[in-house]
Design a protein around this motif. Structure first.
Motif, mmCIF file in Angstrom:
data_model
loop_
_atom_site.group_PDB
_atom_site.id
_atom_site.type_symbol
_atom_site.label_atom_id
_atom_site.label_comp_id
_atom_site.label_asym_id
_atom_site.label_seq_id
_atom_site.Cartn_x
_atom_site.Cartn_y
_atom_site.Cartn_z
ATOM 1 N N ILE A 1 -21.839 -32.721 30.670
ATOM 2 C CA ILE A 1 -21.206 -34.034 30.740
ATOM 3 C C ILE A 1 -22.222 -35.166 30.803
ATOM 4 C CG2 ILE A 1 -21.061 -34.070 33.271
ATOM 5 C CD1 ILE A 1 -18.426 -35.443 30.793
ATOM 6 N N SER A 2 -23.476 -34.849 31.112
ATOM 7 C CA SER A 2 -24.453 -35.912 31.393
ATOM 8 C C SER A 2 -24.765 -36.766 30.174
ATOM 9 C CB SER A 2 -25.744 -35.315 31.954
ATOM 10 O OG SER A 2 -26.408 -34.522 30.984
ATOM 11 N N SER A 3 -24.627 -36.229 28.973
ATOM 12 C CA SER A 3 -25.073 -36.966 27.784
ATOM 13 C C SER A 3 -24.379 -38.313 27.650
ATOM 14 C CB SER A 3 -24.853 -36.127 26.521
ATOM 15 O OG SER A 3 -23.477 -35.826 26.350
ATOM 16 N N ILE A 4 -23.074 -38.361 27.899
ATOM 17 C CA ILE A 4 -22.358 -39.628 27.736
ATOM 18 C C ILE A 4 -22.756 -40.616 28.821
ATOM 19 C CG2 ILE A 4 -20.306 -38.911 29.050
ATOM 20 C CD1 ILE A 4 -20.477 -41.149 25.873
ATOM 21 N N TYR A 5 -23.115 -40.129 30.009
ATOM 22 C CA TYR A 5 -23.585 -41.039 31.058
ATOM 23 C C TYR A 5 -24.968 -41.590 30.724
ATOM 24 C CZ TYR A 5 -19.713 -39.979 34.221
ATOM 25 O OH TYR A 5 -18.472 -39.879 34.796
ATOM 26 N N PHE A 6 -25.819 -40.762 30.143
ATOM 27 C CA PHE A 6 -27.119 -41.278 29.705
ATOM 28 C C PHE A 6 -26.922 -42.387 28.666
ATOM 29 C CE2 PHE A 6 -28.919 -37.145 31.224
ATOM 30 C CZ PHE A 6 -29.920 -37.673 32.029
ATOM 31 N N LYS A 7 -25.980 -42.180 27.757
ATOM 32 C CA LYS A 7 -25.726 -43.192 26.727
ATOM 33 C C LYS A 7 -25.171 -44.476 27.322
ATOM 34 C CE LYS A 7 -25.005 -39.721 23.141
ATOM 35 N NZ LYS A 7 -24.016 -39.004 22.278
ATOM 36 N N ALA A 8 -24.480 -44.360 28.477
ATOM 37 C CA ALA A 8 -23.950 -45.556 29.135
ATOM 38 C C ALA A 8 -25.069 -46.512 29.530
ATOM 39 C CB ALA A 8 -23.135 -45.167 30.367
ATOM 40 N N GLY A 9 -26.252 -45.963 29.758
ATOM 41 C CA GLY A 9 -27.383 -46.805 30.120
ATOM 42 C C GLY A 9 -27.785 -47.771 29.016
ATOM 43 N N THR A 10 -27.431 -47.453 27.781
ATOM 44 C CA THR A 10 -27.701 -48.369 26.665
ATOM 45 C C THR A 10 -26.456 -49.132 26.237
ATOM 46 O OG1 THR A 10 -27.294 -46.617 25.024
ATOM 47 C CG2 THR A 10 -29.542 -46.858 25.830
ATOM 48 N N THR A 11 -25.297 -48.776 26.784
ATOM 49 C CA THR A 11 -24.039 -49.430 26.417
ATOM 50 C C THR A 11 -23.748 -50.640 27.291
ATOM 51 O OG1 THR A 11 -23.089 -47.332 25.642
ATOM 52 C CG2 THR A 11 -21.538 -49.100 26.201
ATOM 53 N N PHE A 12 -23.985 -50.510 28.594
ATOM 54 C CA PHE A 12 -23.553 -51.533 29.551
ATOM 55 C C PHE A 12 -24.745 -52.324 30.084
ATOM 56 C CE2 PHE A 12 -20.293 -48.192 29.729
ATOM 57 C CZ PHE A 12 -19.184 -48.964 29.382
ATOM 58 N N GLU A 13 -24.578 -53.632 30.112
ATOM 59 C CA GLU A 13 -25.652 -54.528 30.542
ATOM 60 C C GLU A 13 -26.011 -54.362 32.010
ATOM 61 O OE1 GLU A 13 -24.011 -58.327 29.756
ATOM 62 O OE2 GLU A 13 -24.254 -58.204 27.572
ATOM 63 N N ALA A 14 -25.060 -53.888 32.814
ATOM 64 C CA ALA A 14 -25.239 -53.911 34.271
ATOM 65 C C ALA A 14 -26.091 -52.777 34.813
ATOM 66 C CB ALA A 14 -23.873 -53.894 34.959
ATOM 67 N N ILE A 15 -26.374 -51.744 34.006
ATOM 68 C CA ILE A 15 -27.055 -50.577 34.558
ATOM 69 C C ILE A 15 -28.308 -50.214 33.762
ATOM 70 C CG2 ILE A 15 -24.997 -49.623 35.640
ATOM 71 C CD1 ILE A 15 -24.709 -47.697 33.317
ATOM 72 N N ASP A 16 -29.258 -49.653 34.491
ATOM 73 C CA ASP A 16 -30.525 -49.208 33.919
ATOM 74 C C ASP A 16 -30.846 -47.844 34.517
ATOM 75 O OD1 ASP A 16 -33.041 -49.005 32.786
ATOM 76 O OD2 ASP A 16 -34.001 -50.341 34.243
ATOM 77 N N ILE A 17 -30.745 -46.797 33.720
ATOM 78 C CA ILE A 17 -30.999 -45.440 34.205
ATOM 79 C C ILE A 17 -32.509 -45.199 34.221
ATOM 80 C CG2 ILE A 17 -30.590 -42.971 33.826
ATOM 81 C CD1 ILE A 17 -27.950 -43.812 32.454
ATOM 82 N N VAL A 18 -33.049 -45.017 35.425
ATOM 83 C CA VAL A 18 -34.508 -44.936 35.569
ATOM 84 C C VAL A 18 -35.000 -43.547 35.937
ATOM 85 C CG1 VAL A 18 -34.691 -47.379 36.160
ATOM 86 C CG2 VAL A 18 -34.406 -45.691 37.988
ATOM 87 N N ALA A 19 -34.078 -42.636 36.319
ATOM 88 C CA ALA A 19 -34.511 -41.288 36.697
ATOM 89 C C ALA A 19 -33.339 -40.329 36.579
ATOM 90 C CB ALA A 19 -35.053 -41.251 38.122
ATOM 91 N N CYS A 20 -33.643 -39.064 36.356
ATOM 92 C CA CYS A 20 -32.626 -38.018 36.370
ATOM 93 C C CYS A 20 -33.201 -36.786 37.055
ATOM 94 C CB CYS A 20 -32.142 -37.676 34.961
ATOM 95 S SG CYS A 20 -33.418 -37.082 33.829
ATOM 96 N N ALA A 21 -32.306 -35.984 37.618
ATOM 97 C CA ALA A 21 -32.734 -34.814 38.378
ATOM 98 C C ALA A 21 -31.764 -33.669 38.150
ATOM 99 C CB ALA A 21 -32.804 -35.144 39.868
#
Length: 369
Positions: A16-36
């Motif tokens: 499921i993570s792939s679509i959440y990673f893509k959200a980091g480029t879709t929405f102005e409010a969030i910046d994904i800086v790390a994953c674990a």
């Protein structure tokens, strides 16, 4: 005004993570800086694939001071444990559904967050998509009059034909109600408000399942949770809804959700999507009339709930994909199981406020006018 970016960490780099990673480029409010991930190599691979600066262990991610929100994409039985670690590390949390496996775990998460002045949010966020927000507007505009009833059906034959590791869908915290029910219950409660009473029946039709997906075809596993559940939901505001979720049905013709009002019927598309045909038929009419979408985000926009939560945090207002609503949905699902096991109605102790609808006229990437 430039949107403030909130730094996000993702825990759990599975399917499921792939679509959440893509959200980091879709929405102005969030910046994904790390994953674990428990498998750090998988975290590093995801970081490289999605251009995230850091692929690390869970402990390393939680120790990063810049991260304000942790997106928790672990398996359901780990939701509470990971969320509590994140909250105790000073991070707000957005959990994949369900919010937790037990009511007690979910309440502990909410208490911990409140004491630390942090936020908890929960999937699904599909109710913020174009189709369900358009349905919400039609209902709020009174096109079918006062809602009196609803029906909702999620009927399938399960996950073992396509998922490489389907066992967890049939274990504690799984089953069709806990896996898919949140989409239907979140859609219904976001439109009709809270539920006051539940009646349910449940069965396990096939105690053993055989995997037919290619990698492990022929392997068998035991089923540990009911796989066909039927419920009657009495809403505080009056409507009575029927909900059926099943992993035991090979084929069906029932539609996803219909809401019946004093002046007509609204057919609502798959609540596990952001798009789909909306149909309206008013009392006395002979034809179903397709309805246009009034809102944006008709593509797969999972992560919209996190982005909206990030904006709400900085604006000091309630977020829409709230812990309150996710907990109410969890409470209802447990009540369906309990009603069947105890042969009685279950009064729902929790409640919620319907989240505010998204505004019209949003621009791509934004959730604020």
């Amino acid at each position: 005004m430039k949107t403030k970016k909130t730094k996000i960490g993702i825990v759990g780099c599975g399917k499921i993570s792939s679509i959440y990673f893509k959200a980091g480029t879709t929405f102005e409010a969030i910046d994904i800086v790390a994953c674990a991930d428990l498998d750090v190599a998988r975290a590093k691979a995801s970081a490289e694939e999605y251009h995230v600066p850091h692929g690390v262990s869970v402990e390393d991610l939680l120790a990063r001071p810049e991260i304000e929100i942790v997106i928790n994409l672990t398996v359901p039985v780990a939701h509470a444990e990971v969320a509590l670690k994140a909250l105790r590390a000073g991070k707000s949390v957005y959990n994949e559904k369900p919010l937790a496996v037990t009511r007690e775990e979910a309440r502990e998460m909410m208490r911990t967050a409140q004491k630390a002045n942090l936020r908890v949010g929960g999937a699904p966020d599909t109710f913020l998509g174009a189709s369900l927000q358009s349905c919400r507007k039609l209902l709020d505009d009174g096109v079918i009059g006062a809602p009196v009833a609803a029906s909702a059906f999620m009927l399938s034959r399960g996950m073992e034909s396509w998922h490489p590791n389907p066992e967890f869908f049939y274990q504690r915290g799984g089953g069709p109600l806990f896996d898919m029910g949140p989409y239907y219950l979140t859609a219904l409660t976001s439109m009709l408000g809270p539920v006051r009473r539940v009646t349910g029946s449940a069965r396990t039709s096939f105690p053993e399942r055989t995997i037919t997906s290619e990698a492990r075809a022929g392997q068998k596993f035991k089923v540990e949770t009911p796989t066909h559940l039927a419920a009657v939901l009495d809403f505080v505001n009056g409507p009575v809804a029927t909900l059926v979720t099943s992993f035991d049905v090979s084929a069906a013709r029932f539609r996803d959700i219909e809401i019946y009002g004093s002046e007509g019927t609204l057919v609502i598309p798959d609540p596990n999507s952001f798009n789909g045909e909306i149909l309206l038929r008013r009392h006395g009419e002979k034809e179903w009339v397709p309805q246009p979408l009034t809102h944006i985000y008709s593509e797969n926009s999972r992560g919209i709930g996190v982005a909206e939560m990030a904006g709400a945090m900085h604006a000091g207002r309630p977020h829409r994909a709230s812990a309150e609503m996710a907990y109410h949905v969890l409470d209802i699902m447990h009540a369906v199981h309990e009603s069947s096991a105890e042969n009685r109605h279950i009064e729902i102790a929790s409640t919620m406020q319907r989240p505010e609808p998204l505004p019209l006229g949003l621009k791509d990437g934004s959730l604020e006018l």
